[in-house]
Scaffold this motif. Structure first.
Motif, PDB file in Angstrom:
ATOM      1  N   SER A 120       0.813  -1.225   0.000  1.00  0.00           N
ATOM      2  CA  SER A 120       0.000   0.000   0.000  1.00  0.00           C
ATOM      3  C   SER A 120       0.849   1.281   0.000  1.00  0.00           C
ATOM      4  CB  SER A 120      -1.031   0.003   1.133  1.00  0.00           C
ATOM      5  OG  SER A 120      -0.475   0.455   2.338  1.00  0.00           O
ATOM      6  N   GLY A 121       2.139   1.148  -0.319  1.00  0.00           N
ATOM      7  CA  GLY A 121       2.970   2.326  -0.616  1.00  0.00           C
ATOM      8  C   GLY A 121       2.946   3.418   0.434  1.00  0.00           C
ATOM      9  N   GLN A 122       3.353   3.099   1.660  1.00  0.00           N
ATOM     10  CA  GLN A 122       3.280   4.117   2.724  1.00  0.00           C
ATOM     11  C   GLN A 122       4.623   4.786   3.024  1.00  0.00           C
ATOM     12  OE1 GLN A 122       0.156   4.557   4.882  1.00  0.00           O
ATOM     13  NE2 GLN A 122      -0.538   3.800   2.919  1.00  0.00           N
ATOM     14  N   GLY A 123       5.767   4.097   2.735  1.00  0.00           N
ATOM     15  CA  GLY A 123       7.068   4.500   3.290  1.00  0.00           C
ATOM     16  C   GLY A 123       7.492   5.929   3.013  1.00  0.00           C
ATOM     17  N   PHE A 124       7.628   6.311   1.749  1.00  0.00           N
ATOM     18  CA  PHE A 124       8.067   7.680   1.461  1.00  0.00           C
ATOM     19  C   PHE A 124       6.986   8.677   1.845  1.00  0.00           C
ATOM     20  CE2 PHE A 124       8.195  11.399  -1.335  1.00  0.00           C
ATOM     21  CZ  PHE A 124       9.342  11.980  -0.819  1.00  0.00           C
ATOM     22  N   ASN A 125       5.729   8.286   1.641  1.00  0.00           N
ATOM     23  CA  ASN A 125       4.630   9.203   1.990  1.00  0.00           C
ATOM     24  C   ASN A 125       4.640   9.538   3.479  1.00  0.00           C
ATOM     25  OD1 ASN A 125       3.376   9.355  -0.670  1.00  0.00           O
ATOM     26  ND2 ASN A 125       2.956   7.180  -0.375  1.00  0.00           N
ATOM     27  N   LEU A 126       5.101   8.600   4.282  1.00  0.00           N
ATOM     28  CA  LEU A 126       5.251   8.856   5.724  1.00  0.00           C
ATOM     29  C   LEU A 126       6.519   9.676   5.979  1.00  0.00           C
ATOM     30  CD1 LEU A 126       4.488   8.223   8.706  1.00  0.00           C
ATOM     31  CD2 LEU A 126       5.691   6.052   8.445  1.00  0.00           C
ATOM     32  N   GLY A 127       7.596   9.317   5.282  1.00  0.00           N
ATOM     33  CA  GLY A 127       8.878  10.018   5.486  1.00  0.00           C
ATOM     34  C   GLY A 127       8.784  11.496   5.128  1.00  0.00           C
ATOM     35  N   ILE A 128       8.033  11.818   4.098  1.00  0.00           N
ATOM     36  CA  ILE A 128       7.937  13.233   3.710  1.00  0.00           C
ATOM     37  C   ILE A 128       7.157  14.001   4.780  1.00  0.00           C
ATOM     38  CG2 ILE A 128       5.867  13.074   2.253  1.00  0.00           C
ATOM     39  CD1 ILE A 128       7.028  15.086   0.399  1.00  0.00           C
ATOM     40  N   ARG A 129       6.228  13.318   5.453  1.00  0.00           N
ATOM     41  CA  ARG A 129       5.503  14.002   6.540  1.00  0.00           C
ATOM     42  C   ARG A 129       6.442  14.229   7.722  1.00  0.00           C
ATOM     43  NH1 ARG A 129       1.385  10.302   4.771  1.00  0.00           N
ATOM     44  NH2 ARG A 129       1.478   9.027   6.652  1.00  0.00           N
ATOM     45  N   ASP A 130       7.374  13.271   7.968  1.00  0.00           N
ATOM     46  CA  ASP A 130       8.408  13.505   9.001  1.00  0.00           C
ATOM     47  C   ASP A 130       9.170  14.791   8.669  1.00  0.00           C
ATOM     48  OD1 ASP A 130       7.829  11.020  10.122  1.00  0.00           O
ATOM     49  OD2 ASP A 130       9.663  10.046   9.403  1.00  0.00           O
ATOM     50  N   ALA A 131       9.631  14.871   7.404  1.00  0.00           N
ATOM     51  CA  ALA A 131      10.457  16.021   6.999  1.00  0.00           C
ATOM     52  C   ALA A 131       9.669  17.314   7.148  1.00  0.00           C
ATOM     53  CB  ALA A 131      10.921  15.829   5.547  1.00  0.00           C
TER      54      ALA A 131
ATOM     55  N   ALA B 286       7.211  13.230  19.864  1.00  0.00           N
ATOM     56  CA  ALA B 286       5.878  12.871  20.377  1.00  0.00           C
ATOM     57  C   ALA B 286       4.829  13.100  19.296  1.00  0.00           C
ATOM     58  CB  ALA B 286       5.562  13.703  21.616  1.00  0.00           C
ATOM     59  N   GLY B 287       4.991  14.184  18.537  1.00  0.00           N
ATOM     60  CA  GLY B 287       4.004  14.520  17.511  1.00  0.00           C
ATOM     61  C   GLY B 287       3.983  13.529  16.356  1.00  0.00           C
ATOM     62  N   ARG B 288       5.056  12.759  16.166  1.00  0.00           N
ATOM     63  CA  ARG B 288       5.125  11.829  15.028  1.00  0.00           C
ATOM     64  C   ARG B 288       4.623  10.427  15.367  1.00  0.00           C
ATOM     65  NH1 ARG B 288       3.842  13.088  11.298  1.00  0.00           N
ATOM     66  NH2 ARG B 288       4.870  11.586   9.964  1.00  0.00           N
ATOM     67  N   GLN B 289       4.401  10.146  16.668  1.00  0.00           N
ATOM     68  CA  GLN B 289       4.129   8.745  17.038  1.00  0.00           C
ATOM     69  C   GLN B 289       2.854   8.183  16.405  1.00  0.00           C
ATOM     70  OE1 GLN B 289       6.430   7.123  18.084  1.00  0.00           O
ATOM     71  NE2 GLN B 289       7.754   8.514  19.199  1.00  0.00           N
ATOM     72  N   LEU B 290       1.769   8.960  16.420  1.00  0.00           N
ATOM     73  CA  LEU B 290       0.506   8.431  15.905  1.00  0.00           C
ATOM     74  C   LEU B 290       0.635   8.063  14.423  1.00  0.00           C
ATOM     75  CD1 LEU B 290      -2.502   7.840  16.263  1.00  0.00           C
ATOM     76  CD2 LEU B 290      -2.968  10.232  15.704  1.00  0.00           C
ATOM     77  N   ASP B 291       1.238   8.968  13.659  1.00  0.00           N
ATOM     78  CA  ASP B 291       1.370   8.738  12.219  1.00  0.00           C
ATOM     79  C   ASP B 291       2.254   7.517  11.950  1.00  0.00           C
ATOM     80  OD1 ASP B 291       1.082   9.142   9.532  1.00  0.00           O
ATOM     81  OD2 ASP B 291       2.295  10.960   9.416  1.00  0.00           O
ATOM     82  N   ARG B 292       3.400   7.431  12.635  1.00  0.00           N
ATOM     83  CA  ARG B 292       4.318   6.331  12.311  1.00  0.00           C
ATOM     84  C   ARG B 292       3.779   4.988  12.795  1.00  0.00           C
ATOM     85  NH1 ARG B 292       8.789   5.577  16.508  1.00  0.00           N
ATOM     86  NH2 ARG B 292      10.110   4.858  14.818  1.00  0.00           N
TER      87      ARG B 292
END
Ligand SMILES: Cc1cc2nc3c(=O)[nH]c(=O)nc-3n(C[C@H](O)[C@H](O)[C@H](O)COP(=O)(O)OP(=O)(O)OC[C@H]3O[C@@H](n4cnc5c(N)ncnc54)[C@H](O)[C@@H]3O)c2cc1C
Length: 388
Positions: free
Chosen positions: A291-302, A328-334
């Motif tokens: 389901s192609g999540q990896g970069f889409n998640l990484g760009i939200r980190d950045a 703390a703000g990234r935990q839910l998304d990751r």
């Protein structure tokens, strides 16, 4: 380390000039924050062009890349609908852009084209390429990173080090769950034309994804390692036969590119921040590609990190309390993304009859229930923003 080595001064040192590290550099610049940013990468500049991956980029990712002038519209093939099914079992559903009210559910782009669009916005002298990081020494109000480039040693004085160097090696700092699956990648020519439809087909070996790219499909064929060995060793004709058997007869595949493979594991860094250090992108979490999540998640980190750094002056960059807010703000998304992908892989990659029935019923329910489809589509289009 020699004290005589030249010292490069910067506010932020990004280790890893991959797509996530470069996005961070551009997002900081776009924020207008007066922070100096340097990147370093183990590879030679431009070598991302040879990466065999094609990435499904979400609509949300496009919206983050566009203001950075790093969206390469010509290189992206839009996905109009996604057909989801399981091999050897009943149930299927189709998610469409019309129902979700977006111009495309996502876009498929070669990793090399994505990286080139980002790299084109970054000055040559901002990147130290073909470098390896030798060590980081923590001082009272900065760090000194020692970097080797060929026979030269550089010392870089920075207020903050951002780790964006991709998949971490095994260590006590990283939780690892090996899927015992490898992704075999190839680009194949379909007949008839793909019509911008993506396919996600669950098989007992693992998920099989077909993503439209140009006139072809980028295939992610997930199988146990010994089957990956066999797929890699086959002639093109035998590979196309194997793909056809796994996919079924809805399309014919007539030609293939050379193949590449990636071993798959879930890797989650236990702590995202330390004093004057932070981890983003695959360096923070490496997920299964389903389901192609990896970069889409990484760009939200950045993006999130850049938004937090914007109001900090150079002296405050390394403050643990401030960095903790980012972590703390990234935990839910990751964790949401990790649970989503891990749950799909574990519940679909088997041949147990009760689970097969449950999956079939699940797919039928998904097909009948618009809100459920909207939830799944929203995860692909927006990530965690879907339910925040
Ligand atoms: C088969 C497959 C299919 C995928 N499909 C999708 C998809 O459809 N959609 C999606 O969103 N994601 C997908 N992904 C995940 C995606 O590829 C990653 O999430 C993304 O590449 C992460 O970017 P990154 O910049 O964090 O890391 P990377 O892309 O790994 O880049 C890391 C950079 O750091 C450099 N580096 C490494 N070590 C060092 C070091 N020691 N010092 C300095 N530099 C270093 C590397 O040279 C590289 O430039 C897929 C992954 C795989 C394996």
């Amino acid at each position: 380390m020699t004290e005589a080595a030249p010292v490069i001064e910067t506010d932020i040192l990004i280790v890893g000039a991959g797509p996530v590290g470069m996005t961070l550099a551009l997002a900081i610049r776009a924020s207008g924050a007066p922070l100096r940013v340097r990147l370093l990468d183990a590879r030679k500049r431009g070598s991302h062009a040879g990466d065999p991956r094609a990435l499904a980029l979400s609509h949300g990712t496009r919206q983050l890349l566009e203001p950075l002038n790093a969206w390469n519209a010509a290189a992206g093939t839009p996905i109009h609908d996604i057909h989801v099914s399981q091999s050897g079992g009943f149930g299927r559903t189709v998610i469409t852009r019309e129902e979700q009210g977006v111009p495309a559910l996502g876009y498929v782009m070669r990793y090399g084209d994505l990286a080139a669009a980002l790299a084109a916005r970054i000055a040559d002298d901002q990147v130290l390429d073909e470098c390896s990081l030798h060590g980081i020494e923590l001082r009272r109000d900065h760090v000194i990173a020692t970097v080797e480039r060929g026979t030269d040693t550089h010392r870089i004085r920075a207020g903050l080090v951002v780790h964006a160097e991709g998949t971490p090696a095994d260590s006590a700092d990283v939780r690892v769950a090996d899927y015992r699956q490898h992704a075999v990648l190839a680009e194949v020519r379909p007949q008839p034309a793909h019509g911008n439809r993506a396919w996600e087909r669950f098989t007992p070996d693992g998920p099989l994804a077909l993503l439209p790219i140009g006139n072809d499909y980028s295939v992610v064929f997930t199988v146990p390692p010994h089957k990956a060995d066999a797929l890699m060793a086959m002639s093109d004709a035998a590979f196309l036969d194997a793909l056809q058997r796994q996919f079924g007869n809805r399309l014919k595949f007539t030609a293939t590119s050379p193949r590449a493979r990636f071993p798959l594991a879930l890797r989650l860094r236990r702590e995202l921040v330390a004093e004057r250090e932070v981890w983003i992108g695959n360096a923070a979490q490496t997920l299964h590609p389903v389901s192609g999540q990896g970069f889409n998640l990484g760009i939200r980190d950045a993006w999130e990190l850049a938004s937090q750094l914007v109001n900090r002056d150079a002296d405050m960059l390394g403050s643990v309390a401030e960095l903790d807010r980012y972590g703390a703000g990234r935990q839910l998304d990751r964790f949401g993304s990790a649970l989503f992908t891990d749950g799909i892989v574990r519940s679909f990659s088997n041949n147990l009859l009760p689970l097969k029935l449950a999956r079939g019923l699940g797919l039928i329910a998904l097909d009948a229930c618009k809100p459920a489809r909207k939830f799944v589509a929203g995860r692909m289009i927006w990530g965690a923003r879907n339910w925040l």
